[in-house]
Motif scaffolding. Structure first.
Motif, PDB file in Angstrom:
ATOM      1  N   ALA A 155     -19.395  14.279  -0.434  1.00  0.00           N
ATOM      2  CA  ALA A 155     -18.957  14.118   0.961  1.00  0.00           C
ATOM      3  C   ALA A 155     -17.827  13.089   1.031  1.00  0.00           C
ATOM      4  O   ALA A 155     -16.835  13.281   1.741  1.00  0.00           O
ATOM      5  N   THR A 156     -17.980  11.994   0.280  1.00  0.00           N
ATOM      6  CA  THR A 156     -16.948  10.946   0.254  1.00  0.00           C
ATOM      7  C   THR A 156     -15.640  11.495  -0.307  1.00  0.00           C
ATOM      8  O   THR A 156     -14.555  11.270   0.260  1.00  0.00           O
ATOM      9  N   LEU A 157     -15.730  12.238  -1.411  1.00  0.00           N
ATOM     10  CA  LEU A 157     -14.520  12.766  -2.060  1.00  0.00           C
ATOM     11  C   LEU A 157     -13.799  13.779  -1.180  1.00  0.00           C
ATOM     12  O   LEU A 157     -12.569  13.845  -1.170  1.00  0.00           O
ATOM     13  N   LEU A 158     -14.571  14.590  -0.418  1.00  0.00           N
ATOM     14  CA  LEU A 158     -13.928  15.595   0.435  1.00  0.00           C
ATOM     15  C   LEU A 158     -13.145  14.924   1.565  1.00  0.00           C
ATOM     16  O   LEU A 158     -12.057  15.372   1.931  1.00  0.00           O
ATOM     17  N   LEU A 159     -13.686  13.832   2.098  1.00  0.00           N
ATOM     18  CA  LEU A 159     -12.958  13.094   3.138  1.00  0.00           C
ATOM     19  C   LEU A 159     -11.751  12.390   2.518  1.00  0.00           C
ATOM     20  O   LEU A 159     -10.668  12.356   3.100  1.00  0.00           O
ATOM     21  N   TRP A 160     -11.939  11.836   1.343  1.00  0.00           N
ATOM     22  CA  TRP A 160     -10.869  11.077   0.684  1.00  0.00           C
ATOM     23  C   TRP A 160      -9.688  11.976   0.327  1.00  0.00           C
ATOM     24  O   TRP A 160      -8.537  11.635   0.563  1.00  0.00           O
ATOM     25  N   THR A 161      -9.978  13.166  -0.255  1.00  0.00           N
ATOM     26  CA  THR A 161      -8.890  14.033  -0.702  1.00  0.00           C
ATOM     27  C   THR A 161      -8.306  14.846   0.460  1.00  0.00           C
ATOM     28  O   THR A 161      -7.115  14.772   0.739  1.00  0.00           O
ATOM     29  N   GLY A 162      -9.144  15.598   1.148  1.00  0.00           N
ATOM     30  CA  GLY A 162      -8.633  16.517   2.161  1.00  0.00           C
ATOM     31  C   GLY A 162      -8.773  16.033   3.593  1.00  0.00           C
ATOM     32  O   GLY A 162      -8.297  16.685   4.523  1.00  0.00           O
TER      33      GLY A 162
END
Lengths: 155, 141
Positions: free
Chosen positions: B20-27
Motif C-alpha cells: 500500500a505504501t509503495l503504490l502511493l509512493w510510486t503512482g
C-alpha cells in the motif's frame, strides 16, 4: 504512452505481486480463514485481525513518509480521498458489503488473488462481484438522473 | 483457536502495508482493490493500465509463492456455489456504493485516520459478524 506511465504500470504489477503475497502467506485467500474470523460464536480464529493490525501499522508509518513528499515518484499528484462527511451511501454500501463478505467469505482482494488457484467457486464469486459493480453503476445513473444533480463524488 | 496463525498473519499484513505504501509512493494511488477493479468496468477509467497490471500481479502471487514454498497453495471455500454467487453480487454492489472494501477503507483509509473509512470498516465488520452468526449458527450452512 509516456515512459513514466509505463514505469508506473510495471511498478503496479510488482506491487500487486507483493500485495498478493501478503494475502497468500496470511492465508487470506481461503474463505474458510475469513469465515472463522467472523465466527465469534464458533471456533474463533483472530488471524485476520492480526493481518489488519500489521497492515495498518506499516501503512500508517509508510503513508506519513510518502505524503511528506510533494509528488509521487511516477505521477503528477497524490490521489487521496478528501471527503470526511458520513452519508447513507457509505453506511448502506459497507453494510451490503459486510453481508456479502459474511455469506461468501471473500472480499475483492483475496478473490482476485485466488483466481489463479482455478476454483470454480472463486470464478463464480468474481463474476457475480463484477455483475454487482455493473448493477451499482446502473443504479447510480438512475439515481443521478432522478435527482438531476451532479453525480456524487467518490471517496 | 486451533487454527490461529499469528506469525504468518503479521508477516502477510506487513507485506500488504508495504505494498500500500509503495503504490502511493510510486503512482500516488490508494490500494483499494474494489476501486481499482471498478475502473476496469464501463465507463472505463482512462488510467486502466496500472489497474490491470496491479490485479494481474495479485493473481500471480499464489503460484509464485507455491514455487517458493515448494507446495501448491490451496484455498478452502466452504460455502456452496449459490452463496458464493449471492455474496459476490452483494460485495460488488456494496463496495461500489460504499466507495471501498477491506483494503481501501480497512487498511488505507484507517491508516489515513479517515472518519469515513473508520465508520465503513466498523460497519462491514459488525455486519460480517452478525451474518456469519446467522448463516452458520441459525441457518446451519
Amino acid at each position: 504512452m509516456r515512459r513514466e506511465d509505463l514505469s508506473a504500470i510495471a511498478a503496479a504489477f510488482a506491487i500487486g505481486v507483493l500485495f498478493g503475497l501478503g494475502l497468500t502467506i496470511s492465508q487470506m485467500v481461503s474463505p474458510e480463514k475469513i469465515l472463522n474470523f467472523l465466527d465469534l460464536a464458533g471456533n474463533w480464529d483472530p488471524s485476520l485481525l492480526f493481518v489488519m493490525v500489521a497492515a495498518v501499522a506499516v501503512t500508517f508509518i509508510g503513508y506519513r513518509w510518502v505524503l511528506a513528499r510533494p509528488t509521487p515518484l511516477l505521477g503528477d499528484r497524490f490521489q487521496v480521498p478528501t471527503r470526511t462527511d458520513l452519508d447513507a451511501r457509505l453506511i448502506a454500501g459497507a453494510a451490503l458489503f459486510g453481508l456479502g463478505w459474511g455469506v461468501a467469505g471473500y472480499c475483492p482482494g483475496p478473490a482476485v488473488t485466488a483466481l489463479s488457484l482455478g476454483d470454480a467457486k472463486t470464478f463464480a464469486f468474481v463474476a457475480a462481484m463484477l455483475a454487482g459493480m455493473l448493477a451499482y453503476n446502473a443504479f447510480d445513473r438512475v439515481m443521478s438522473s432522478l435527482t438531476s444533480a451532479a453525480p456524487p463524488a467518490k471517496a | 483457536m486451533e487454527n490461529f496463525t499469528p506469525l504468518t498473519a503479521l508477516a502477510g499484513g506487513a507485506l500488504i502495508g508495504l505494498a500500500a505504501t509503495l503504490l502511493l509512493w510510486t503512482g500516488g494511488r490508494i490500494a483499494g482493490i474494489s476501486g481499482i477493479l471498478g475502473g476496469l468496468l464501463p465507463p472505463f477509467a482512462r488510467d486502466w493500465g496500472w489497474r490491470l497490471a496491479f490485479l494481474l500481479g495479485l493473481a500471480s502471487a499464489p503460484p509464485l509463492w507455491g514455487i517458493v514454498a515448494g507446495s501448491p497453495i490451496a484455498a478452502s471455500i466452504p460455502p456452496p456455489l449459490t452463496l458464493m454467487i449471492v455474496g459476490g453480487f452483494l460485495v460488488g454492489f456494496g463496495t461500489r456504493l460504499g466507495s471501498g472494501c477491506t483494503s481501501g477503507h480497512g487498511v488505507c483509509g484507517v491508516s489515513r485516520l479517515s472518519p469515513r473509512s473508520a465508520v465503513a470498516t466498523v460497519t462491514f465488520m459488525l455486519v460480517g459478524f452478525v451474518t456469519v452468526f446467522v448463516v452458520r449458527h441459525l441457518l446451519g450452512f
